[in-house]
Design a protein around this motif. Sequence first.
Motif, short mmCIF file in Angstrom:
data_model
loop_
_atom_site.label_atom_id
_atom_site.label_comp_id
_atom_site.label_asym_id
_atom_site.label_seq_id
_atom_site.Cartn_x
_atom_site.Cartn_y
_atom_site.Cartn_z
N THR A 64 11.56 41.45 35.93
CA THR A 64 10.77 40.72 34.69
C THR A 64 11.82 41.12 33.53
O THR A 64 12.36 42.04 33.20
N SER A 65 11.69 39.91 32.41
CA SER A 65 12.65 39.98 31.56
C SER A 65 14.12 40.28 31.58
O SER A 65 14.69 41.38 31.39
N THR A 66 14.74 39.78 32.65
CA THR A 66 15.97 39.99 33.18
C THR A 66 17.05 38.96 32.51
O THR A 66 17.00 37.37 32.54
N SER A 67 18.36 39.38 31.97
CA SER A 67 19.14 38.58 31.58
C SER A 67 20.62 38.67 32.26
O SER A 67 21.05 39.78 32.77
N VAL A 68 20.75 37.61 32.92
CA VAL A 68 22.00 37.67 33.96
C VAL A 68 23.34 36.94 33.01
O VAL A 68 23.60 35.61 32.87
N ASP A 69 23.95 37.86 32.52
CA ASP A 69 25.05 37.42 31.76
C ASP A 69 26.44 37.24 32.20
O ASP A 69 27.03 36.57 31.88
N SER A 70 26.56 37.97 33.36
CA SER A 70 27.92 37.69 33.88
C SER A 70 27.96 38.09 35.58
O SER A 70 28.82 38.59 36.04
N GLY A 71 26.77 38.27 36.01
CA GLY A 71 26.64 38.66 37.48
C GLY A 71 25.69 37.45 38.14
O GLY A 71 25.64 36.65 37.91
N SER A 72 24.59 38.10 39.18
CA SER A 72 23.82 37.35 39.88
C SER A 72 22.43 38.14 39.94
O SER A 72 22.31 39.45 39.95
N LEU A 73 21.51 37.36 40.40
CA LEU A 73 20.21 37.71 40.39
C LEU A 73 19.76 36.86 42.03
O LEU A 73 19.70 35.70 41.88
N VAL A 74 19.34 37.66 43.03
CA VAL A 74 19.00 37.18 44.27
C VAL A 74 17.58 37.47 44.39
O VAL A 74 17.27 38.91 44.46
N ASP A 116 10.61 35.59 33.75
CA ASP A 116 11.23 35.69 32.42
C ASP A 116 12.75 35.92 32.61
O ASP A 116 13.17 37.00 32.22
N MET A 117 13.42 35.04 33.08
CA MET A 117 14.88 35.19 33.34
C MET A 117 15.66 34.25 32.66
O MET A 117 15.33 33.18 32.24
N THR A 118 16.81 34.58 32.11
CA THR A 118 17.76 33.99 31.66
C THR A 118 19.07 34.13 32.27
O THR A 118 19.79 34.95 32.58
N VAL A 119 19.74 32.77 32.48
CA VAL A 119 20.94 32.62 33.15
C VAL A 119 22.04 31.93 32.61
O VAL A 119 22.07 30.67 32.04
N GLU A 120 22.92 32.87 32.13
CA GLU A 120 24.12 32.34 31.23
C GLU A 120 25.17 31.67 31.99
O GLU A 120 25.20 31.66 33.16
N GLN A 121 26.13 30.95 31.38
CA GLN A 121 27.17 30.33 31.71
C GLN A 121 28.12 30.97 32.74
O GLN A 121 28.28 32.21 32.35
N GLY A 122 28.46 30.72 33.71
CA GLY A 122 29.41 31.44 34.92
C GLY A 122 28.41 32.41 35.75
O GLY A 122 29.03 33.28 36.27
N THR A 123 27.11 32.46 35.55
CA THR A 123 26.43 33.14 36.47
C THR A 123 25.41 32.44 37.30
O THR A 123 25.44 31.28 37.27
N PHE A 124 24.67 33.08 38.20
CA PHE A 124 24.01 32.22 38.87
C PHE A 124 22.78 33.12 39.47
O PHE A 124 22.67 34.27 39.45
N ILE A 125 21.51 32.52 39.59
CA ILE A 125 20.38 32.99 40.31
C ILE A 125 20.12 32.24 41.62
O ILE A 125 20.07 31.00 41.47
#
Length: 148
Positions: free
Chosen positions: A48-58, A67-76
């Motif tokens: 919860t409350s996870t920010s994907v800045d330059s990696g990945s969330l699976v 409550d996740m944010t996925v920035e450019q160049g990253t993926f969920i």
Amino acid sequence: MSESTIGAGVTSTGLTVNANDTLHVLGTVKETTIPGGQVRVSAGGLATSTSVDSGSLVIVAGGTATDMTVEQGTFIRVYNGATAEQIVENGGNVIVDNAPDAIFAANTFSNLTLGNADTTTVHSGTVADSTTVNKGAALNIYSSGITL
């Protein structure tokens, strides 16, 4: 390069998962930042409350992420049987299998430029304003997603 596990029944707050690191979640992680590594939420796990800045969330079957944010160049990646709620797309790529429970938070991102091999998704509740898609890039628009 390291691999760590948050065991069932354990809660960790404020973790950072760096490049080439992998964090396996069987318990709970809160306020996690992913500036280059990967977080894998397994059955019974919660991120919860996870920010994907330059990696990945699976998130795999039985896992939950909220409550996740996925920035450019990253993926969920949300697999069948997983739950993902309040996904905020900020130019990142959200891959959703056919049958998971995925809910997107209303959001607008602007002035995104996609270069060669970049991929971005726009799902329901998300607006992409002034987006440039260059040769070799992909902008995937799903139901109720909007581009201006």
